[in-house]
Enzyme design. Structure first.
Site, PDB file in Angstrom:
ATOM      1  N   GLN A  39      43.900  33.603  37.947  1.00 39.97           N
ATOM      2  CA  GLN A  39      44.466  32.367  38.341  1.00 39.97           C
ATOM      3  C   GLN A  39      45.555  31.889  37.357  1.00 39.97           C
ATOM      4  OE1 GLN A  39      43.462  29.941  40.645  1.00 39.97           O
ATOM      5  NE2 GLN A  39      42.141  31.510  41.640  1.00 39.97           N
ATOM      6  N   SER A  62      47.081  39.066  22.603  1.00 40.17           N
ATOM      7  CA  SER A  62      47.102  39.288  24.109  1.00 40.17           C
ATOM      8  C   SER A  62      47.867  40.316  24.611  1.00 40.17           C
ATOM      9  CB  SER A  62      47.131  37.874  24.827  1.00 40.17           C
ATOM     10  OG  SER A  62      47.279  38.149  26.247  1.00 40.17           O
ATOM     11  N   HIS A 119      37.653  25.724  37.857  1.00 41.24           N
ATOM     12  CA  HIS A 119      36.512  25.482  38.266  1.00 41.24           C
ATOM     13  C   HIS A 119      35.947  24.466  37.085  1.00 41.24           C
ATOM     14  CE1 HIS A 119      32.505  27.048  39.222  1.00 41.24           C
ATOM     15  NE2 HIS A 119      32.184  27.613  38.154  1.00 41.24           N
ATOM     16  N   GLY A 145      42.812  34.733  42.338  1.00 37.79           N
ATOM     17  CA  GLY A 145      44.338  34.342  41.841  1.00 37.79           C
ATOM     18  C   GLY A 145      45.422  35.040  42.645  1.00 37.79           C
ATOM     19  N   ASP A 202      30.516  26.610  44.391  1.00 36.06           N
ATOM     20  CA  ASP A 202      31.540  27.862  44.063  1.00 36.06           C
ATOM     21  C   ASP A 202      30.435  29.056  43.563  1.00 36.06           C
ATOM     22  OD1 ASP A 202      33.525  29.051  41.696  1.00 36.06           O
ATOM     23  OD2 ASP A 202      34.363  29.180  43.804  1.00 36.06           O
ATOM     24  N   GLU A 206      29.770  32.499  45.446  1.00 36.38           N
ATOM     25  CA  GLU A 206      30.202  33.672  44.743  1.00 36.38           C
ATOM     26  C   GLU A 206      29.020  34.534  44.631  1.00 36.38           C
ATOM     27  OE1 GLU A 206      32.444  32.107  41.810  1.00 36.38           O
ATOM     28  OE2 GLU A 206      31.094  32.367  40.324  1.00 36.38           O
ATOM     29  N   GLU A 242      35.753  47.930  57.749  1.00 33.72           N
ATOM     30  CA  GLU A 242      35.713  47.125  58.841  1.00 33.72           C
ATOM     31  C   GLU A 242      35.245  45.628  58.736  1.00 33.72           C
ATOM     32  OE1 GLU A 242      34.588  49.127  62.325  1.00 33.72           O
ATOM     33  OE2 GLU A 242      34.928  47.678  63.845  1.00 33.72           O
ATOM     34  N   SER A 263      33.186  43.810  71.319  1.00 33.49           N
ATOM     35  CA  SER A 263      32.509  44.042  72.515  1.00 33.49           C
ATOM     36  C   SER A 263      31.141  43.244  72.783  1.00 33.49           C
ATOM     37  CB  SER A 263      32.224  45.657  72.467  1.00 33.49           C
ATOM     38  OG  SER A 263      31.079  45.910  71.467  1.00 33.49           O
TER      39      SER A 263
END
Ligand SMILES: NC(=O)C1=CN([C@@H]2O[C@H](COP(=O)(O)OP(=O)(O)OC[C@H]3O[C@@H](n4cnc5c(N)ncnc54)[C@H](OP(=O)(O)O)[C@@H]3O)[C@@H](O)[C@H]2O)C=CC1
Ligand SMILES: CC(=O)[C@](C)(O)C(=O)O
EC number: 1.1.1.86
Length: 359
Positions: A39, A62, A119, A145, A202, A206, A242, A263
């Site tokens: 995000q 980081s 969130h 994200g 949420d 999930e 699919e 179909s």
């Protein structure tokens, strides 16, 4: 056949679009995105493309610092970014929020600033306590994200939720709508909710339908076919590849529209066999999980697992990675030019380097 549900559906009161939101509510502000992951990178890049002044806050070691700098961002230590910013998006993992908040955010959260979440976990389950003199808002895209970024690059948007937990300045709603516009959410539609409703729905979605339910269904179908002697490639195409095409039809024109497109043979199988597979017992287990989310049982379990080093979680992850569907899928995606071939996910790979949309 399942009876029709015993309830009527009432639509949300208001859907905000581009005309309802004004970027001026955030353009003259310094925006900090703490974290540059799924995000974080998407909001930061979209806001920057929308002409906003964005700084990234990250911890010293980081790996994403270099990625963010290469993408043109000023990167600061988290505490410095919080001190410098007017609006602070806490884009670190929900289980990391308490430690980052206590160490780097709370000491620099002065009166009139705005805390923003995608969130509601930390606020709803009270894993952090925020002072009363700051705004606390949510801008939660209803999508990953990387999709928030790729849709923005395609001049589209992801439907987005906004919620106001605290409005100390009287400007919280305008800031939430401005941020939603800045990330492209008002292009698709912005819906008002509250922290409890977003958090519970949420987590439910999930766990039970989207990620948890869908991957369990896909793997069960794949295993059933392969164990019966059918080629894994056929099982992959039928049970995973699919599925996207069918869900795309549902997203575009509802279940009715999907059934119009497939179909009659498929539709007959859909309406007669589907309810036998996902029967009333499944809905009872869904209701049980919803209650575990609502009463905080899941949040407690997940927080404890994280604080114990994710030992069980990582053991499951290692097993999941060995599932034959991953090997078959990687091979087939690599062979197909469809959907941009195989996007590899490497251990320790930075979220921001995952898809082309972030370049
Ligand atoms: N993933 C998604 O699509 C969605 C996520 N959300 C919410 O968004 C929030 C962020 O989640 P998500 O984007 O998935 O997170 P990610 O795991 O993708 O990214 C986390 C980021 O936080 C950084 N980080 C970790 N620890 C610290 C720290 N101590 N100080 C500063 N930065 C730190 C990581 O650094 P490094 O890069 O070095 O690892 C990384 O950049 C959560 O609240 C989540 O629930 C909401 C909707 C969808
Ligand atoms: C994409 C999303 O909103 C999820 C699945 O809930 C999440 O990644 O947290």
């Amino acid at each position: 056949m399942q009876p029709a549900p015993p309830f009527t559906v009432s639509m949300a009161a208001k859907i905000y679009t581009d005309k309802d939101a004004n970027l001026s509510s955030i353009k003259r502000k310094k925006l900090a995105v703490i974290g540059f992951g799924s995000q974080g990178h998407a909001h930061a890049l979209n806001l920057k493309d929308s002409g906003c002044d964005v700084v990234i806050g990250l911890y010293a070691k980081s790996k994403s610092r270099e990625v963010a700098q290469k993408l043109g961002f000023e990167v600061m230590d988290t505490a410095e970014a919080v001190a410098a910013a007017d609006v602070i998006f806490v884009a670190v993992p929900d289980t990391v929020i308490p430690s980052v908040y206590e160490k780097d955010i709370a000491p620099n959260l002065t009166k009139g600033k705005c805390l923003l979440f995608s969130h509601g976990f930390a606020i709803h389950f009270g894993t952090i306590e925020v002072p009363e003199d700051v705004d606390v808002i949510m801008v939660a895209p209803k999508g990953p994200g990387h999709t928030v970024r790729s849709q923005f690059v395609e001049k589209k948007g992801v439907p987005t939720l906004i919620a106001i937990h605290q409005d100390a300045t009287g400007k919280a709603h305008k800031i939430a709508l401005g941020w939603a516009k800045g990330i492209g959410g008002t292009r698709a539609g912005v819906f008002e909710t509250n922290f409890r409703e977003e958090t519970v729905t949420d987590l439910f979605g999930e766990q039970v339908v989207l990620c948890g339910g869908a991957s369990a269904l896909v793997k069960a179908g794949f295993e059933t076919l392969v164990e019966a002697g059918y080629q894994p490639e056929m099982a992959y195409f039928e049970c995973l590849h699919e599925l996207k095409l069918i869900v795309d039809l549902m997203v575009e024109s509802g279940i009715a529209g999907m059934r119009f497109s497939i179909s009659e043979t498929a539709e007959y199988g859909d309406v007669t066999v589907g309810p036998k597979i996902i029967d009333a017992s499944v809905k009872k287990r869904m209701q049980k999980q919803l209650k575990a989310i609502e009463d905080g049982k899941f949040a407690k379990e997940w927080t404890e697992e994280y604080n114990n080093g994710c030992k069980n979680f990582n053991a499951i992850r290692r097993e999941e990675a060995k599932h034959p569907i991953e090997k078959v899928g990687t091979k087939l995606r690599g062979m197909m030019s469809w959907l941009g071939g195989a996007k590899k996910v490497g251990k320790g790979q930075s979220q921001a380097s995952y898809v082309s949309g972030s370049k």
